[in-house]
Design a protein around this motif. Sequence first.
Motif, PDB file in Angstrom:
ATOM      1  N   THR A  33       0.820  -1.211   0.000  1.00 49.27           N
ATOM      2  CA  THR A  33       0.000   0.000   0.000  1.00 49.27           C
ATOM      3  C   THR A  33       0.852   1.258   0.000  1.00 49.27           C
ATOM      4  N   ASN A  34       2.132   1.114   0.366  1.00 49.27           N
ATOM      5  CA  ASN A  34       3.016   2.285   0.401  1.00 49.27           C
ATOM      6  C   ASN A  34       3.195   2.914  -0.976  1.00 49.27           C
ATOM      7  N   ALA A  35       2.862   2.157  -2.020  1.00 49.64           N
ATOM      8  CA  ALA A  35       3.001   2.682  -3.381  1.00 49.64           C
ATOM      9  C   ALA A  35       1.830   3.577  -3.780  1.00 49.64           C
ATOM     10  N   TYR A  36       0.836   3.752  -2.880  1.00 48.44           N
ATOM     11  CA  TYR A  36      -0.373   4.504  -3.204  1.00 48.44           C
ATOM     12  C   TYR A  36      -0.594   5.614  -2.187  1.00 48.44           C
ATOM     13  N   ILE A  37      -1.300   6.646  -2.637  1.00 46.10           N
ATOM     14  CA  ILE A  37      -1.644   7.716  -1.710  1.00 46.10           C
ATOM     15  C   ILE A  37      -2.641   7.169  -0.686  1.00 46.10           C
ATOM     16  N   GLY A  89      -5.557   7.927   0.432  1.00 47.93           N
ATOM     17  CA  GLY A  89      -6.961   7.770   0.088  1.00 47.93           C
ATOM     18  C   GLY A  89      -7.245   6.579  -0.812  1.00 47.93           C
ATOM     19  N   GLU A  90      -6.234   6.100  -1.531  1.00 48.05           N
ATOM     20  CA  GLU A  90      -6.395   4.963  -2.431  1.00 48.05           C
ATOM     21  C   GLU A  90      -6.171   3.628  -1.727  1.00 48.05           C
ATOM     22  N   ARG A  91      -5.575   3.656  -0.550  1.00 47.94           N
ATOM     23  CA  ARG A  91      -5.120   2.407   0.075  1.00 47.94           C
ATOM     24  C   ARG A  91      -6.233   1.425   0.433  1.00 47.94           C
ATOM     25  N   PRO A  92      -7.382   1.854   0.956  1.00 45.45           N
ATOM     26  CA  PRO A  92      -8.440   0.867   1.235  1.00 45.45           C
ATOM     27  C   PRO A  92      -8.865   0.091  -0.006  1.00 45.45           C
ATOM     28  N   ARG A  93      -9.013   0.784  -1.130  1.00 48.58           N
ATOM     29  CA  ARG A  93      -9.468   0.126  -2.353  1.00 48.58           C
ATOM     30  C   ARG A  93      -8.431  -0.863  -2.871  1.00 48.58           C
ATOM     31  N   VAL A  94      -7.164  -0.447  -2.930  1.00 48.56           N
ATOM     32  CA  VAL A  94      -6.146  -1.328  -3.507  1.00 48.56           C
ATOM     33  C   VAL A  94      -5.837  -2.494  -2.564  1.00 48.56           C
ATOM     34  N   TRP A  95      -6.008  -2.277  -1.246  1.00 49.98           N
ATOM     35  CA  TRP A  95      -5.816  -3.392  -0.325  1.00 49.98           C
ATOM     36  C   TRP A  95      -6.903  -4.453  -0.514  1.00 49.98           C
ATOM     37  N   GLN A  96      -8.139  -3.989  -0.713  1.00 51.83           N
ATOM     38  CA  GLN A  96      -9.222  -4.928  -1.000  1.00 51.83           C
ATOM     39  C   GLN A  96      -8.932  -5.700  -2.285  1.00 51.83           C
ATOM     40  N   GLN A  97      -8.366  -5.033  -3.264  1.00 49.22           N
ATOM     41  CA  GLN A  97      -8.042  -5.705  -4.528  1.00 49.22           C
ATOM     42  C   GLN A  97      -6.957  -6.753  -4.323  1.00 49.22           C
ATOM     43  N   ALA A  98      -5.977  -6.439  -3.477  1.00 49.34           N
ATOM     44  CA  ALA A  98      -4.918  -7.409  -3.194  1.00 49.34           C
ATOM     45  C   ALA A  98      -5.480  -8.645  -2.503  1.00 49.34           C
ATOM     46  N   LEU A  99      -6.397  -8.434  -1.549  1.00 50.05           N
ATOM     47  CA  LEU A  99      -7.031  -9.567  -0.874  1.00 50.05           C
ATOM     48  C   LEU A  99      -7.872 -10.387  -1.844  1.00 50.05           C
ATOM     49  N   SER A 100      -8.564  -9.715  -2.745  1.00 50.77           N
ATOM     50  CA  SER A 100      -9.378 -10.415  -3.737  1.00 50.77           C
ATOM     51  C   SER A 100      -8.507 -11.278  -4.649  1.00 50.77           C
ATOM     52  N   ARG A 101      -7.324 -10.793  -4.957  1.00 46.89           N
ATOM     53  CA  ARG A 101      -6.411 -11.578  -5.790  1.00 46.89           C
ATOM     54  C   ARG A 101      -6.011 -12.875  -5.098  1.00 46.89           C
ATOM     55  N   LEU A 102      -5.997 -12.850  -3.758  1.00 46.61           N
ATOM     56  CA  LEU A 102      -5.727 -14.051  -2.966  1.00 46.61           C
ATOM     57  C   LEU A 102      -7.010 -14.826  -2.647  1.00 46.61           C
ATOM     58  N   HIS A 103      -8.145 -14.364  -3.150  1.00 47.51           N
ATOM     59  CA  HIS A 103      -9.468 -14.938  -2.848  1.00 47.51           C
ATOM     60  C   HIS A 103      -9.769 -14.868  -1.358  1.00 47.51           C
ATOM     61  N   LEU A 104      -9.414 -13.746  -0.750  1.00 48.97           N
ATOM     62  CA  LEU A 104      -9.706 -13.517   0.664  1.00 48.97           C
ATOM     63  C   LEU A 104     -10.694 -12.355   0.771  1.00 48.97           C
ATOM     64  N   GLY A 152      -6.295   4.758   6.966  1.00 51.86           N
ATOM     65  CA  GLY A 152      -4.977   4.486   7.546  1.00 51.86           C
ATOM     66  C   GLY A 152      -4.498   3.067   7.360  1.00 51.86           C
ATOM     67  N   VAL A 153      -5.242   2.245   6.592  1.00 52.74           N
ATOM     68  CA  VAL A 153      -4.840   0.862   6.406  1.00 52.74           C
ATOM     69  C   VAL A 153      -3.485   0.793   5.707  1.00 52.74           C
ATOM     70  N   HIS A 154      -2.679  -0.151   6.141  1.00 52.89           N
ATOM     71  CA  HIS A 154      -1.427  -0.405   5.429  1.00 52.89           C
ATOM     72  C   HIS A 154      -1.231  -1.902   5.341  1.00 52.89           C
ATOM     73  N   GLY A 155      -0.584  -2.348   4.273  1.00 49.54           N
ATOM     74  CA  GLY A 155      -0.400  -3.776   4.097  1.00 49.54           C
ATOM     75  C   GLY A 155       0.598  -4.095   3.004  1.00 49.54           C
ATOM     76  N   ASP A 156       1.228  -5.256   3.145  1.00 46.66           N
ATOM     77  CA  ASP A 156       2.194  -5.753   2.166  1.00 46.66           C
ATOM     78  C   ASP A 156       1.912  -7.232   1.913  1.00 46.66           C
TER      79      ASP A 156
END
Length: 328
Positions: A8-12, A14-29, A38-42
């Motif tokens: 998520t550090n690669a995104y501003i 405000g974008e982090r919740p959306r892209v984190w959800q996309q990352a979880l979806s890619r893992l089928h989670l 304020g979410v952060h994740g790798d």
Amino acid sequence: MNAWNFSTNAYIQGERPRVWQQALSRLHLPTVDQPDAGVHGDVASLVSPQGIEFARMSASPQTISGRSADQPFSVWLSILMEGRFAFGGRASEPVIDLMPGDIIYGPTGVDSTLTLKSDFRMLYVKIPQLMLHPRLINLGSLRTGTLSGHKAINRIFAGMLTSVAENMEELDAAELRPIELALTEFVVVSLAGSTAVQAFGSTARLVHYQRICQSIENQLGDPELTVGKIAAEQHASLRYIQKLFEAAGHSFGQYLRQRRLERCRSDLQSTLHRHLSISDICFRWGFSDPAHFSRTFRAEFGTTPRAYRQAQLGDTDTVADVLEPDAA
């Protein structure tokens, strides 16, 4: 071997919740709570040659809950490495507080809830059904559960998983092969009791079946291996051995053939065995006729051994492979 990384550090912010959800979806989670700004994740993810998916995750507190049906049936497990956790399956099941070192597991497509109460690190692993069947009996009855770090074998298993998580970036396809083998052995030993006691009618019969299967594993390369040889070795009648395999949903011959085919399939996609011809591999695992092996392999996997090897490793035909027939 497929690999990808995300942060998520690669995104501003405000974008982090959306892209984190996309990352979880890619893992089928799926997630039940909407991450705040304020979410952060790798995530660091790789898929082994036989299709086992490893994903190391570190992120802020959140709840991962529900199920993702849009994927092939698999068995998943997760080693909790750092943080505070609570885990519950269906609504009727109690919520269990977990410690780092505990392992959770379940089948895809079944509801479960993992509450991550603090910043956390964990390794999520997903194992294709083909790698566990027919050794893990009655997979349809498997539900979510935990493997406590208080048990010695689970601590050893957790240590292996943690080591994989810490060294993922340095592993190549050849080095992942022994990890695939060890992982499936741990899973079969750890989860067999959760799926099979009802099928066998008693724990004693299940344990005997598992002992027989382990003996078969040790003798897969023997072309003379028969149910009679196993019965004599186990001091049991032929009928008793046959009834154990009937309870598991297949015959002795079907089980032996499937295990040999799986070992051959593994060798065909392994760079460590690319110097072996297809005939070498079929003889190595107890098949005595390359043409019969090729027909059997195609019936099981929908492709010939040569085509499968080329798809996995590229143009790797040995001279022997070129000269030998690849049966239709």
